[in-house]
Design an enzyme around this catalytic site. Structure first.
Site, mmCIF file in Angstrom:
data_model
loop_
_atom_site.group_PDB
_atom_site.id
_atom_site.type_symbol
_atom_site.label_atom_id
_atom_site.label_comp_id
_atom_site.label_asym_id
_atom_site.label_seq_id
_atom_site.Cartn_x
_atom_site.Cartn_y
_atom_site.Cartn_z
ATOM 1 C CD GLU A 57 -0.711 -28.579 -10.838
ATOM 2 O OE1 GLU A 57 -0.201 -28.682 -9.864
ATOM 3 O OE2 GLU A 57 -1.367 -29.762 -11.198
ATOM 4 C CB CYS A 89 2.631 -30.347 -10.937
ATOM 5 S SG CYS A 89 1.308 -31.811 -11.237
ATOM 6 C CB ALA A 166 -34.087 -56.504 11.376
ATOM 7 C CB ALA A 167 -39.377 -57.721 12.107
ATOM 8 C CG ASP A 204 -29.505 -58.771 6.112
ATOM 9 O OD1 ASP A 204 -30.303 -59.229 6.590
ATOM 10 O OD2 ASP A 204 -29.079 -57.516 6.752
ATOM 11 N N GLY A 273 -24.236 -54.586 10.643
ATOM 12 C CA GLY A 273 -25.169 -54.627 11.614
ATOM 13 C C GLY A 273 -24.881 -53.627 12.779
ATOM 14 C CB ALA A 277 -23.129 -49.791 13.994
#
Length: 351
Positions: A57, A89, A166-167, A204, A273, A277
């Site tokens: 505004e 405003c 991940a493996a 990581d 990870g 989570a």
């Protein structure tokens, strides 16, 4: 409410102004304003450019000057009624001599709302609700954070067809494709916090920056947050100078979100990870799930999410799918699929 065709066109334009690209994410909502003359022609336009800058505004009024007297102000959000980094405003509109104000979304912020009442009390004609749904959609995350007094949480993860992130040897580069990783950076840029746990940092060593298609950091970076009680090696990449980093020494999701909300953060991108989570999921603090599924099988390895304490199929978390997008492969990679979902635990009842 009643509105004219000219006012509706002006509100559509105000929404376009509010969504102007390049406005940095921050504690303030995106707002646009259009000033109309009695004949429906545009006098001036304005929009908010980020925290500390003029509100929409005030921006429009400054461009209009004396022409604002007797005008109609079309605003995407109820004019604010408080003094922060800038003045209220509602008061600016009164001092400019605006005759009528039409706004879309009522302000959910208890600190700032009340501008409509101030304007009406001073004799200004006020109407609201025009294109309110579109206005709320524009500021959906901001509105959620203000109403729930905590940031909106998006949990993002990449997984194989058999649910592995991940493996077995711990390697996770790359479960997702290049196209999926680029899409992740696009979503990261829409948030103001990227959150991981201490284990992710140790294993990581992510940098957690938002990067472009050439893998270069963008000028504006979200806050990088590590959550967990253990000490970390200060040489980890997350502590470099490419973005600000905060270490929250807690394992409690609600405590972490309260601290981030107190720092004016509204959208958390959860990239930790499986343990982190699971903590957010079981606490009912995941509001959106984004997962990238790659066409591969590992058969063993790290699960995308840790134990949720569920033993029967009837107790399974069943997210509501809101979008499915196939991301074409790049440089010979197989396509990945992005699923966007709302967790069943919070669908329609976010806490």
């Amino acid at each position: 409410m009643t509105s004219t065709a000219a006012e509706e066109r002006a509100m559509q334009r105000a929404l376009e102004l509010a969504a102007t690209p390049g406005v940095p994410l921050g504690p303030n909502p995106r707002v646009g304003c259009v000033l109309l003359a009695d004949d429906g022609t545009t006098i001036a336009e304005g929009y908010h450019r980020g925290a500390g800058s003029a509100h929409a505004e005030a921006d429009a009024l400054a461009r209009a000057g004396d022409r604002a007297r007797g005008a109609t102000a079309i605003v995407t959000l109820e004019p604010c009624n408080h003094t922060g980094r800038t003045g209220p405003c509602a008061r600016a509109l009164l001092e400019a001599g605006v005759r009528r104000v039409v706004f879309a979304q009522a302000d959910p912020n208890p600190v700032a709302r009340g501008g409509a009442d101030t304007l009406r009390a001073a004799g200004v004609e006020v109407a609201h609700g025009l294109l309110a749904d579109r206005a709320r959609e524009l500021n959906a995350v901001w509105s959620f954070a203000v109403e729930h007094q905590r940031p909106f949480v998006t949990w993002k993860f990449a997984t194989t067809l058999d649910g592995r992130s991940a493996a077995a040897d711990g390697t996770s580069r790359w479960v997702s494709s290049l196209a999926a990783r680029r899409d992740t950076h696009r979503l990261r840029a829409l948030c103001d916090v990227m959150l991981v746990g201490t284990a992710t940092v140790e294993i990581d060593d992510p940098e957690l920056t938002v990067r472009d298609e050439h893998d270069q950091p963008l000028p504006h970076q979200p806050l990088r947050v590590v959550m967990g009680e253990r000490d970390l090696d200060p040489t980890r990449r997350i502590f470099n100078d490419r973005a600000e980093t905060l270490h929250l020494r807690t394992r409690e999701p609600r405590t972490a979100l309260a601290e981030l909300f107190a720092r004016d953060r509204q959208h958390v991108f959860l990239e930790g990870g499986p343990t982190l989570a699971a903590a957010f999921l079981t606490a009912g603090l995941v509001d959106e799930i984004v997962t990238y599924v790659a066409p591969m099988l590992l058969g063993a390895g790290t699960s995308a999410v840790a134990d949720l304490g569920l033993t029967a199929i009837a107790d399974a978390v069943r997210p509501t799918v809101t979008d499915v997008t196939v991301l074409p492969g790049i440089d010979g990679e197989a396509p990945n699929v992005r699923f966007t979902m709302t967790p069943a635990a919070t669908a329609g009842k976010r806490t």
